[in-house]
Design a protein around this motif. Sequence first.
Motif, PDB file in Angstrom:
ATOM      1  N   THR A 460       0.839  -1.205   0.000  1.00 33.04           N
ATOM      2  CA  THR A 460       0.000   0.000   0.000  1.00 33.04           C
ATOM      3  C   THR A 460       0.869   1.248   0.000  1.00 33.04           C
ATOM      4  O   THR A 460       0.614   2.204  -0.752  1.00 33.04           O
ATOM      5  CB  THR A 460      -0.929   0.009   1.231  1.00 33.04           C
ATOM      6  OG1 THR A 460      -1.755  -1.158   1.204  1.00 33.04           O
ATOM      7  CG2 THR A 460      -1.802   1.252   1.247  1.00 33.04           C
ATOM      8  N   ARG A 461       1.897   1.232   0.842  1.00 24.21           N
ATOM      9  CA  ARG A 461       2.793   2.394   0.906  1.00 24.21           C
ATOM     10  C   ARG A 461       3.634   2.531  -0.361  1.00 24.21           C
ATOM     11  O   ARG A 461       3.855   3.644  -0.861  1.00 24.21           O
ATOM     12  CB  ARG A 461       3.695   2.271   2.137  1.00 24.21           C
ATOM     13  CG  ARG A 461       2.958   2.396   3.479  1.00 24.21           C
ATOM     14  CD  ARG A 461       3.880   2.088   4.649  1.00 24.21           C
ATOM     15  NE  ARG A 461       5.003   3.024   4.723  1.00 24.21           N
ATOM     16  CZ  ARG A 461       6.047   2.878   5.541  1.00 24.21           C
ATOM     17  NH1 ARG A 461       6.117   1.801   6.330  1.00 24.21           N
ATOM     18  NH2 ARG A 461       7.007   3.778   5.567  1.00 24.21           N
ATOM     19  N   GLY A 463       2.766   1.705  -3.329  1.00 24.50           N
ATOM     20  CA  GLY A 463       1.906   2.210  -4.394  1.00 24.50           C
ATOM     21  C   GLY A 463       1.762   3.719  -4.409  1.00 24.50           C
ATOM     22  O   GLY A 463       1.366   4.305  -5.424  1.00 24.50           O
ATOM     23  N   LYS A 464       2.096   4.361  -3.290  1.00 22.67           N
ATOM     24  CA  LYS A 464       1.986   5.825  -3.201  1.00 22.67           C
ATOM     25  C   LYS A 464       3.285   6.535  -3.580  1.00 22.67           C
ATOM     26  O   LYS A 464       3.312   7.764  -3.696  1.00 22.67           O
ATOM     27  CB  LYS A 464       1.592   6.224  -1.774  1.00 22.67           C
ATOM     28  CG  LYS A 464       0.220   5.690  -1.350  1.00 22.67           C
ATOM     29  CD  LYS A 464      -0.085   6.041   0.091  1.00 22.67           C
ATOM     30  CE  LYS A 464      -1.439   5.484   0.515  1.00 22.67           C
ATOM     31  NZ  LYS A 464      -1.749   5.794   1.944  1.00 22.67           N
ATOM     32  N   PRO A 467       3.438   8.168  -7.582  1.00 20.13           N
ATOM     33  CA  PRO A 467       2.736   9.436  -7.784  1.00 20.13           C
ATOM     34  C   PRO A 467       3.449  10.635  -7.144  1.00 20.13           C
ATOM     35  O   PRO A 467       3.455  11.731  -7.709  1.00 20.13           O
ATOM     36  CB  PRO A 467       1.371   9.200  -7.136  1.00 20.13           C
ATOM     37  CG  PRO A 467       1.182   7.724  -7.196  1.00 20.13           C
ATOM     38  CD  PRO A 467       2.550   7.144  -7.003  1.00 20.13           C
ATOM     39  N   VAL A 468       4.054  10.424  -5.976  1.00 19.32           N
ATOM     40  CA  VAL A 468       4.759  11.522  -5.306  1.00 19.32           C
ATOM     41  C   VAL A 468       6.004  11.926  -6.098  1.00 19.32           C
ATOM     42  O   VAL A 468       6.272  13.110  -6.314  1.00 19.32           O
ATOM     43  CB  VAL A 468       5.151  11.125  -3.866  1.00 19.32           C
ATOM     44  CG1 VAL A 468       6.034  12.198  -3.231  1.00 19.32           C
ATOM     45  CG2 VAL A 468       3.902  10.902  -3.018  1.00 19.32           C
ATOM     46  N   ASN A 491       1.081   0.838  -8.192  1.00 15.76           N
ATOM     47  CA  ASN A 491       1.743   1.782  -9.099  1.00 15.76           C
ATOM     48  C   ASN A 491       3.226   1.485  -9.303  1.00 15.76           C
ATOM     49  O   ASN A 491       3.981   1.325  -8.339  1.00 15.76           O
ATOM     50  CB  ASN A 491       1.613   3.204  -8.550  1.00 15.76           C
ATOM     51  CG  ASN A 491       0.224   3.773  -8.750  1.00 15.76           C
ATOM     52  OD1 ASN A 491      -0.410   3.552  -9.782  1.00 15.76           O
ATOM     53  ND2 ASN A 491      -0.258   4.516  -7.760  1.00 15.76           N
TER      54      ASN A 491
END
Length: 521
Positions: A460-461, A463-464, A467-468, A491
Amino acid sequence: MNLSRSLCRFVSITRKHLGRNLLLKGFPLSPAMAREGSTLQRDTGDEFLKEAFKIVMEEAVQNATDRNHKVCEWMEPEDLKRVLDLNLRSEGEPQDVLLGYCKDIIRLSVKTGHPRFFNQQFSGLDRHALTGRIISEALNTSQYTYEVAPVFVLMEDEVLRTMRSFVGWKAGDGIFCPGGSISNMCALNLARFQRFPQCKEKGLHALPRLVVFTSQESHYSIQKGAAFLGIGTDNVILVKTNDRGKMIPEDLDHKIQKVKSEGSVPFLVSTTCGTTVFGAFDPLEGIADVCERHSLWLHVDAAWGGSALLSSRHRHLLKGIERADSVTWNPHKLLGVGLQCSAFLLRDTTQLLERCHAANATYLFQTDKFYNLQYDTGDKSIQCGRRVDCLKLWLMWKALGSKGLETRVDRVLDHTRYLVEEMKRREGFRLIMEPEFVNLCFWYVPPSLRNKENSPDFWTRLGKVAPVIKERMMKKGSMMVGYQPHGNMVNFFRQIVVNPEVTKEDLDFFLDEIERLAEDL
């Protein structure tokens, strides 16, 4: 005498300005005044064009491809609206204001020719191709009849013939389409017409339930084409792929037999050579065997991977393509020709394109013309007006030759291999898979997540992260690269090297910049 000359000059200037003002206000002018106003406008337009070309050359060609300039000048939509004067007014605006608009447009647009633009499957700015684009825009003709586009009708024929020869066909047909999606749609329409020629007049109600097969990794244009042509997206059967994203011929054969047993009629298999995400190449030989066994049309969507045919080192990726009935190949992608340039190639020699698409408009395609009507090619397309897309490719091919294009393809794939080896040496970069083609898919694991894969929130982390990093690089303007989730995978980045001006220093910068942008994550 001097006074007389001065008065004459005053009258002349007054007439010119009066003529211009009356034109702007909509008043009728005498023929003489209209000619003077027209000349003034043309002179002004010529001067504007000269100055605008200077701006284009300096800002859109030189600066936009310079590593010392940003890839993009990021602004939020509302801020951009405030900066740009987009309002259209009732009165025209002065030349210096218009030139300022030109500068703003270029400055605030994404520089896809920049060596550090890795975001799309098109990139770079080939100067020869650009020259072809400028010429075709200036001439502004529609490529539907020989009488209005004599040079380009013959040129398109030669370019398509040469491309077909690289596919492995000695004869055939084809046309340039407005993008790969339309090329794929042409394949659907032609395959249906060949199987059921009555559909052109009778429509869908005269046909049984028709079924198309494509892979889970195929381009979405197959679904869109099925919807547009009335086939229906429910009648696009997705064939399983292996762990590398390649269609499995055995599953294709099984699904075809199942559809037949239900009373439906399969008519086309669309394969992909160079899938959008992973760059996978379907096994054409095995699929062609299945298509022959069931008498199905074989289409190869090689919009992305078709240019590998130019390389003796890499054309094996498309082994068996010569057995296809139709091929989509987009030189505006890997070859960097410039948008848009999409060839639809056909093995058929029975004028199937024209028989399927022709509407025989008598105001364009008269049957009693004074020249050979075979050169009126417009009725082979699904549209009427058709822009010249062959010139930019032809001019670039003339400049580089087939060997130069082969070098370009090989260089792109060498760069991808270089990145793979460098990623393996650096902590944090994690490949999704070894790339078969140009698509390099990977996660970047920042320092805070390393050695924590057993943590319940790791994925989950992770996947972020992409985008950042993407947000930071765009706001900084240092580079651009795409990311996406896929299936059950969170991602990840998809790096595409296409620009022929990219160097190993640019690739090292790419890796270094990701590390810099993520060092606090």
